[in-house]
Design an enzyme around this catalytic site. Structure first.
Site: not given
Ligand code: BGC
Length: 714
Positions: A338, A599, A620
């Site tokens: 990502e 995260e 995160h």
């Molecule tokens: C990301 C998040 C993001 C989210 C949206 C994820 O895959 O890592 O931080 O805000 O998707 O739903």
């Protein structure tokens, strides 16, 4: 920009190997030389073998089709009489391993650079050397480079044959001068431990999760191979764990030349704490490795310190996650496939970010991209720079209003509001057009993320249990309010938005009647001024927290939860949540060994197993948003909206018996503010230093302070 220069590209398609463009020139009698340059991807320019600057990963990442940065370098000190300029180009963020999703850039596969060398001579003459067909190109030692894939490098490749370049028809209207902070190398960390895992693998531990790359020195024979993999964590058994990187290969593949050599990756970066020496020739000497930290050149402005080492480590983790994810755009994470400018994450964290570091310039550039990427209907993509099609989730798109407003509040420069005002309005107008019912935001064209990763999510869901329409309408109100406020600062007519705000508030009151069922619903309604009786709603939030005993908010509610308690007389409860160490809590991850913010609150569960393999980043920053509460309510350095940029300050410390002391320092545009307290035998000793006039609030008692340093005991 670069009116006289041409985009040049190799005559043939090089495939994975990165092209190196060449130009030789004489500089006899030279007084000054400047290089203006950019490329479609990441370029690295060297003159006579030396980098032209300490800017790495240039030209950075913007919405290239609309805003493509050009860098300008002073080369004078690097020149000899006869000079050789070479520029290596890799796909980078432009059309590399992200390309399948890079739908907004209509320019996939363009491999080109453009630049101008300006030579000013002592005799007053100037010579301009633009990129043109007189340049040459060769294959370089980088056989592959990608943001997700890492780097494949063959050190044996030298002096590949020169080939021709062609001028390509590619626009220049999108070229802009460098706008953001440059990206630079920062700390260089030594190895903390060499580990042999239960599987028998050799792993180096740097003791800190970073974003950057591994540099190494090795003596080897030509053709010997090195393979290095990266990881954030070891698994429960102590083995090297890479599953959570998903499809990102994040490897260094290096083929040695003969003898002693030094290598440091370029054109890519990695999020890691551990590296595995999957293939390594000879003995492992820990002194031969360094982990180089790379991020945007943002200046630290905020410091927090207490007598609680777990809290201190959590604060450090917030700082690291900010550095690790402020690499030209505010990213969700720096390691898996990502590493994207997720708007919601940036919105959630912007206040903490703006206390920790000076991010005015960083956000100015990113918000320029946000405005550029906004669709004609005003919708804001989930991700900026946009690489995917879906648009417009509540709390994600609201980055359009919340980020510029926070940057204005922290730094006091209304320029950011002027730059973003049309974008702010367009976002609100989009919601107004999208909703199926007026003065609320019922789900329109696109789904919402809700309270992402809320701890009150149903089993198997990423979305917390807060009502998505309530969240969407709360942010609709807040964005409308911020348009009104920004408009007033700028002296614009915002009558239409004032009326809209009234209507949203009325509808909200009628629909929800101050009756909220989750922590996030309470916290948002309080923070955004949506309650008819805030004191009663805060009491209901406090009762809910007392009953649950812990936080249940996700990304969306987390920045506001503690304020919903401390601003209504329950700082004790806010501190209880902040200092709780058992799962679920902010400090739990520290007890699990975290060196960055995770995260998921339970990225590694109490039993040592992982939350999941799929969505489990250990770097995160979103849950780190609570750090802004420590500055502004815990230590009490609060922004006064009427005096943005700390032209005047409100000091509202909320001490707790649970800590021996807390102190905060903040470098503002008006000087250094310090605020803190220390437990004494009878109460608390407060110490404040203010370079501007201040209002100090201590136990409901307001005191006006002139600039200076003060101590109060209560
Ligand atoms: C990301 C998040 C993001 C989210 C949206 C994820 O895959 O890592 O931080 O805000 O998707 O739903």
């Amino acid at each position: 920009m670069l009116e006289r220069a041409n985009w040049i590209s190799p005559i043939r398609d090089f495939g994975d190997p990165c092209p190196v463009f060449h130009k030789s020139f004489s500089a006899l009698g030279l007084r000054r030389a400047t290089l203006e340059i950019t490329g479609t991807g990441i370029y690295e320019a060297r003159i006579n073998g030396l980098p032209v600057s300490d800017y790495v990963l240039a030209p950075g990442w913007t919405s290239y089709y609309a805003r493509h940065q050009v860098q300008s370098y002073d080369l004078t000190r690097l020149l000899a009489d006869y000079n050789h300029l070479e520029v290596t180009l890799s796909p980078g963020w432009f059309h590399g391993d992200m390309k399948v999703r890079h739908k907004e850039t209509p320019t996939d596969h363009t491999t080109a650079i453009i630049g101008t060398l300006t030579l000013e001579f002592a005799d007053g003459t100037t010579s301009i050397l633009p990129t043109d067909e007189s340049w040459t190109v060769s294959e370089g030692p980088i056989r592959f480079a990608g943001i997700y894939g890492g780097i494949v490098y063959d050190a044996r490749v030298e002096d590949a044959p020169m080939e021709g370049v062609k001028i390509i028809d590619y626009p220049k209207s999108q070229l802009i001068p460098q706008e953001g902070e440059i990206i630079r190398e920062h700390e260089s960390l030594p190895v903390q431990a060499v580990i042999t895992t239960p599987k028998g693998e050799t792993v180096l531990d740097f003791g800190q999760e970073i974003t950057g790359y591994l540099a190494f020195q090795v003596t080897a024979h030509a053709g010997e191979e090195i393979l290095i993999n990266h990881a954030e964590v070891l698994d429960r058994d102590g083995n090297f764990y890479t599953e959570n990187y998903r499809s990102a290969k994040t490897r260094i593949e290096y083929t040695c030349r003969e003898g002693e050599q030094f290598f440091k990756p370029s054109h890519t970066f990695f999020g890691f704490r551990y590296v595995r020496l999957t293939k390594w020739p000879g003995e492992v000497d820990p002194a031969a490795f360094r982990a180089i930290v790379v991020h945007s050149d943002i200046r630290r402005t905020g410091w927090l310190e207490s007598d609680n080492p777990v809290l201190n480590r959590w604060i450090e983790n917030v700082i690291w996650s900010q550095k690790d994810n402020f690499l030209d755009v505010p990213t969700d994470c720096p390691q898996r496939d990502e590493r994207l400018g997720w708007t919601g994450d940036a919105q959630v964290f912007v206040k903490a970010a703006s206390y920790n570091f000076d991010v005015a310039r960083f956000f100015k550039k990113w918000l320029g991209d946000l405005a550029a990427d906004q669709k004609r209907d005003g919708s804001v993509p989930w991700i900026v720079p946009n690489i995917s099609t879906p648009n417009a989730s509540a709390a994600w798109g609201d980055a359009a209003t919340i980020c510029p407003w926070q940057i204005y509040l922290t730094y006091g420069d209304s320029e950011i509001l002027a730059q973003q005002f049309d974008s702010m309005k367009a976002w609100v107008d989009f919601i107004t057009a999208d909703t199926t019912l007026p003065a609320t935001w019922t789900s329109g064209k696109y789904p919402h993320f809700g309270d992402w990763l809320g701890l009150d999510a149903a089993e198997g869901s990423y979305k917390g249990s807060s009502d998505p329409t309530l969240i969407a309408t709360a942010f609709y109100a807040q964005s409308t309010r911020l348009v009104v406020k920004a408009g007033r600062v700028l002296g614009r007519d915002v009558g239409e938005y004032e009326a809209l705000l009234e209507a949203i508030l009325e509808t909200f009151h009628q629909t929800y009647a101050d009756s909220f069922k989750t922590q996030t619903e309470h916290a948002l309604s309080l923070a955004f001024g949506l309650c008819m009786n805030p004191q009663a709603v805060a009491a209901s939030l406090a009762a809910m927290v007392e009953e649950t005993g812990h936080m249940t908010t996700g990304f969306v509610g987390t920045p506001y939860l503690l304020y919903g308690l401390s601003r209504y007389g329950r700082a004790d409860l806010a501190w209880e949540l902040m200092l709780r160490e058992d799962y679920p809590s902010w400090l739990f991850s520290v007890k699990q060994g975290a060196t960055t913010i995770w995260e998921h609150i339970d990225g590694i569960k109490p039993d040592g197993s992982f939350w999941s393999a799929d969505m489990n980043s250990f770097n995160h920053y979103s849950f780190g948003a609570a750090a802004d509460w420590l500055y502004s309510e815990g230590a009490g350095i609060t922004i006064m909206e009427e005096f943005p940029g700390f032209e005047r300050v409100r000091l509202t410390p909320h001490p707790t018996e649970k800590l021996g002391y807390l102190k905060a320092k903040l470098e503002t545009r008006h000087g250094l503010i310090e605020s803190g307290w220390e437990k004494t035998a009878t109460g608390f000793l407060y110490r404040v230093t203010t370079p501007v006039s201040a209002i100090l609030m201590l136990q409901d008692c307001e005191t006006e302070l002139a600039p200076g340093s003060y101590e109060f005991e209560m």
